[in-house]
Design a protein around this motif. Sequence first.
Motif, PDB file in Angstrom:
ATOM      1  N   GLY A 165       1.457  -1.494  -0.420  1.00  0.00           N
ATOM      2  CA  GLY A 165       0.275  -0.014  -0.125  1.00  0.00           C
ATOM      3  C   GLY A 165       0.359   1.335   0.255  1.00  0.00           C
ATOM      4  O   GLY A 165       2.342   1.480  -0.068  1.00  0.00           O
ATOM      5  N   GLY A 166       0.516   2.296  -0.118  1.00  0.00           N
ATOM      6  CA  GLY A 166       0.840   4.065   0.041  1.00  0.00           C
ATOM      7  C   GLY A 166       1.656   3.855   0.779  1.00  0.00           C
ATOM      8  O   GLY A 166       2.790   4.847   1.081  1.00  0.00           O
ATOM      9  N   SER A 168       3.518   2.181   2.313  1.00  0.00           N
ATOM     10  CA  SER A 168       4.222   0.643   2.457  1.00  0.00           C
ATOM     11  C   SER A 168       5.639   0.953   3.162  1.00  0.00           C
ATOM     12  O   SER A 168       6.409   1.572   2.977  1.00  0.00           O
ATOM     13  CB  SER A 168       4.853   1.020   0.857  1.00  0.00           C
ATOM     14  OG  SER A 168       5.961  -0.553   0.852  1.00  0.00           O
ATOM     15  N   THR A 295      -0.410  12.083  -4.673  1.00  0.00           N
ATOM     16  CA  THR A 295      -0.444  12.494  -5.309  1.00  0.00           C
ATOM     17  C   THR A 295       1.172  11.815  -5.576  1.00  0.00           C
ATOM     18  O   THR A 295       2.532  12.702  -6.231  1.00  0.00           O
ATOM     19  CB  THR A 295      -0.604  13.232  -7.453  1.00  0.00           C
ATOM     20  OG1 THR A 295      -1.710  13.753  -7.203  1.00  0.00           O
ATOM     21  CG2 THR A 295      -0.170  12.310  -7.979  1.00  0.00           C
ATOM     22  N   GLY A 310       2.209  -2.142  -7.439  1.00  0.00           N
ATOM     23  CA  GLY A 310       0.555  -1.293  -6.748  1.00  0.00           C
ATOM     24  C   GLY A 310       0.901  -0.084  -5.838  1.00  0.00           C
ATOM     25  O   GLY A 310       1.874   1.022  -6.231  1.00  0.00           O
ATOM     26  N   ASP A 311      -0.481   0.229  -4.995  1.00  0.00           N
ATOM     27  CA  ASP A 311       0.431   1.774  -4.504  1.00  0.00           C
ATOM     28  C   ASP A 311       1.303   1.697  -3.893  1.00  0.00           C
ATOM     29  O   ASP A 311       1.561   2.860  -3.197  1.00  0.00           O
ATOM     30  CB  ASP A 311      -1.241   1.303  -3.411  1.00  0.00           C
ATOM     31  CG  ASP A 311      -2.694   1.822  -3.982  1.00  0.00           C
ATOM     32  OD1 ASP A 311      -2.358   1.677  -5.133  1.00  0.00           O
ATOM     33  OD2 ASP A 311      -3.307   1.986  -3.460  1.00  0.00           O
ATOM     34  N   HIS A 314       3.071   3.736  -6.596  1.00  0.00           N
ATOM     35  CA  HIS A 314       1.952   4.937  -6.321  1.00  0.00           C
ATOM     36  C   HIS A 314       0.787   5.432  -5.876  1.00  0.00           C
ATOM     37  O   HIS A 314      -0.123   3.969  -5.987  1.00  0.00           O
ATOM     38  CB  HIS A 314       1.832   5.041  -8.564  1.00  0.00           C
ATOM     39  CG  HIS A 314       2.077   3.134  -8.735  1.00  0.00           C
ATOM     40  ND1 HIS A 314       0.622   3.150  -8.386  1.00  0.00           N
ATOM     41  CD2 HIS A 314       2.345   2.539  -9.606  1.00  0.00           C
ATOM     42  CE1 HIS A 314       0.695   2.117  -8.705  1.00  0.00           C
ATOM     43  NE2 HIS A 314       1.577   1.479  -9.352  1.00  0.00           N
ATOM     44  N   VAL A 315       0.644   6.613  -5.583  1.00  0.00           N
ATOM     45  CA  VAL A 315      -1.216   7.109  -5.594  1.00  0.00           C
ATOM     46  C   VAL A 315      -1.158   7.856  -5.972  1.00  0.00           C
ATOM     47  O   VAL A 315      -0.331   9.294  -6.360  1.00  0.00           O
ATOM     48  CB  VAL A 315      -0.448   7.148  -4.003  1.00  0.00           C
ATOM     49  CG1 VAL A 315      -0.343   5.490  -2.509  1.00  0.00           C
ATOM     50  CG2 VAL A 315       0.279   7.841  -3.508  1.00  0.00           C
ATOM     51  N   HIS A 316      -2.658   7.813  -5.686  1.00  0.00           N
ATOM     52  CA  HIS A 316      -2.869   8.831  -6.701  1.00  0.00           C
ATOM     53  C   HIS A 316      -4.365   9.562  -6.461  1.00  0.00           C
ATOM     54  O   HIS A 316      -4.791   8.603  -5.784  1.00  0.00           O
ATOM     55  CB  HIS A 316      -2.610   8.508  -8.460  1.00  0.00           C
ATOM     56  CG  HIS A 316      -3.275   7.404  -8.970  1.00  0.00           C
ATOM     57  ND1 HIS A 316      -4.675   7.218  -8.761  1.00  0.00           N
ATOM     58  CD2 HIS A 316      -2.481   6.597  -8.768  1.00  0.00           C
ATOM     59  CE1 HIS A 316      -4.331   5.871  -8.432  1.00  0.00           C
ATOM     60  NE2 HIS A 316      -2.630   5.529  -9.436  1.00  0.00           N
ATOM     61  N   GLY A 323      -6.158   3.317 -10.432  1.00  0.00           N
ATOM     62  CA  GLY A 323      -5.468   2.261  -9.131  1.00  0.00           C
ATOM     63  C   GLY A 323      -5.333   0.339  -9.713  1.00  0.00           C
ATOM     64  O   GLY A 323      -4.187   0.518 -10.063  1.00  0.00           O
ATOM     65  N   GLY A 327      -2.515  -0.523 -11.490  1.00  0.00           N
ATOM     66  CA  GLY A 327      -1.204  -1.594 -10.295  1.00  0.00           C
ATOM     67  C   GLY A 327      -1.396  -3.385 -10.807  1.00  0.00           C
ATOM     68  O   GLY A 327      -0.070  -4.003 -10.128  1.00  0.00           O
TER      69      GLY A 327
END
Length: 522
Positions: A165-166, A168, A295, A310-311, A314-316, A323, A327
Motif C-alpha cells: 500500500g501507499g 508501504s 499524488t 501497486g500502491d 504510486h498513489v493518486h 488504481g 497496479g
Amino acid sequence: MVPEGEFEMIHDVVIAGAGPNGLLLACELALAGIRPVVLERLPGRVPVQKANGLVGQVNRLLDHRGLYEPLRGAPGAPRPTPRFVFGAFPLDLHLLDENPLHTLPVRQHRIEEVLEERARDLGVTVRHGHEVTGFTQDEAGVTIGLRGPTGDEQLRTRYLVGADGGRSTVRKLAGIGFPGVTSTDPVSRIAHVLLPEDVRRTADGDFLLPGCPVPFRPFTHTRTEHGVIALAPFTPDATMVATLEWGAAPVDETVPLTLAELRASIHRVTGADLALTQARTPGTFTPRRQVGHNTRLADSYRRGRVLLVGDAAHVHAATGGPGLNLGLQDAANLGWKLAAELHGWAPPGLLDSYHRERHPVGERVFMHSQAQMALMAPGPDTTAVRALFGELLAHPDNLARIAALMAGSDVRYDVGCPHPLAGRFVPELTATTPDGPVRIAELARTARPLLIDLSGGRLPLADLAAGWKDRVDLVPADCPQPPAGALLLRPDGYVAWAVEPGRTDPDGLRRALHTWFGDARP
C-alpha cells in the motif's frame, strides 16, 4: 545478518501485502512455476469498501487469466462501456467506432476473495497476521524480520516484493524515494446509504434531487459551482454517495464521518437537503472522509532484490478509478520477468525492464489524475477551461484519445519492432486452431509466452523458434482477417513481435525471442 544455512527454507519470493496487486502477482508467479509466500499484516480479510470496480485494460488482462467471469458472476468476454466520465465530463463512448474502455462494477472485497481463492488453488501460501518489521539484503537474497501471532520470526527469500500500500513499510525500509505533491483540497466524503423517497429517477435513470432543476447522471461525477457529487446505486438497498469540496472549513479528522455531516455537504454542493438513512444491506455503511490527496510516484520500482507493485509504488486521486488498472498490470508485468530470473533463463536487463516499462505508465496516471482534479475545482477560471475542454470532447478523435488514456490502451512499450501492434496489448481476436475456434484470451490462460501463427501454420515458425520451445508455445491458428501474419505474445498480454501477413521476418523474430525469452537452447 543470519547465515543462509540456518534457515529451514529459502523462499523464492515473499510478497508483503495480500491486496489485489499482491495476490495477482502471487498467481502470476505460481503459473510460472514459482511458489511465493504472501504475508498480510491483518489477521483476516476485512470487508471494508475500497475500490468499487475495475476500469480499463485490466478487465482484458483478467479475461486472459480466466478471472473475469468469476468476478463478473456471468459468462462472457469484457465488452466496452457505453458511458464513462473524465474530470466530471460525461463521456458518451457509444459514439466511437472503436471504444477501448471496459469497466466492471465489482467491490474490492470480492476481487480479493476471487484472487486469494485462485492463489491458494495454485499452491500459494497466504499467511495472515504477519507484518514485515525489517529486512536486510545481500547479493544472494533478503532476510526479513516478521511479527506474527506467535511472536517475532525471520524468513529468507531470493526476492521481496512490497505490495503493502501507499504507506508501504517495504518501500520505506528499502530507502526508495516517493516524490510527489500533497494537497489539503478537496475534502471528500463517501458512504453507502439509502436515499429518501423524494429522490426520483428519470426515464434514462438519472437522479432528480429535490430543489435541483438539473438531473445527475449515476456512476459519474457532476460538478457544480460549489463542489462535486457522485451517486452510484450499486444495489437497490445501497447507493454510494460521495462529495468533494474545495476550501471547506477545517474538520476534525479523528471524528468519524456521520450521515449528518454528509447530508450537510450534499446541501452545500447541490442545494438539495436529503434525509439519508443507513443502507439496509448489512456491512455496506462504510463512511469515509479524506482531507486532501496525495499524488506520489516511487523514483524506482526496484532496489536490488526488493521490488514494488501497486500502491506501494504510486498513489493518486481515485477519480476515474485508475488504481487497479495500474497496479494489477504492474503485477502482470513483473510476474513473468521475476519468474524468468529465478528459473535462470532471463536475458540481461529483463527484470530491470519492469521499472523501465511501468514507471512511465505511473507518470501518465499521475498526470491525468491531477488534470481531472483541476477540471473539477470550483471557480470561474475552471469553468472557462471546462467550456473549452467540452468543445474539444465533442470531436470524436479527442473523445477517443481520452477513452484510450483512461483505459490504458494508449500504452506502447518499446519492444524494438516497427509493426503497429508491437508493444501494445494484444487485440481481441477469435481464430480457429486444430482444437476449434478460440479467443486469444483463452489461449493465454497458461500465462506462457505464445507464438501465434495466424496463417494457420503455413509460416516456418517452428524451425525459427525451435531453440525456445521449452519456454514459448507455438499455436497455429486461422484468422479470417488477421491484423498480422504472426504474433509473439508476452505473458502479460503485450505483443513482443508481429509481422505483416505473407511475411516471415526471421531475423526480427529471433531477435525478439532472444530479447524477451533468453538464449536459444539445443
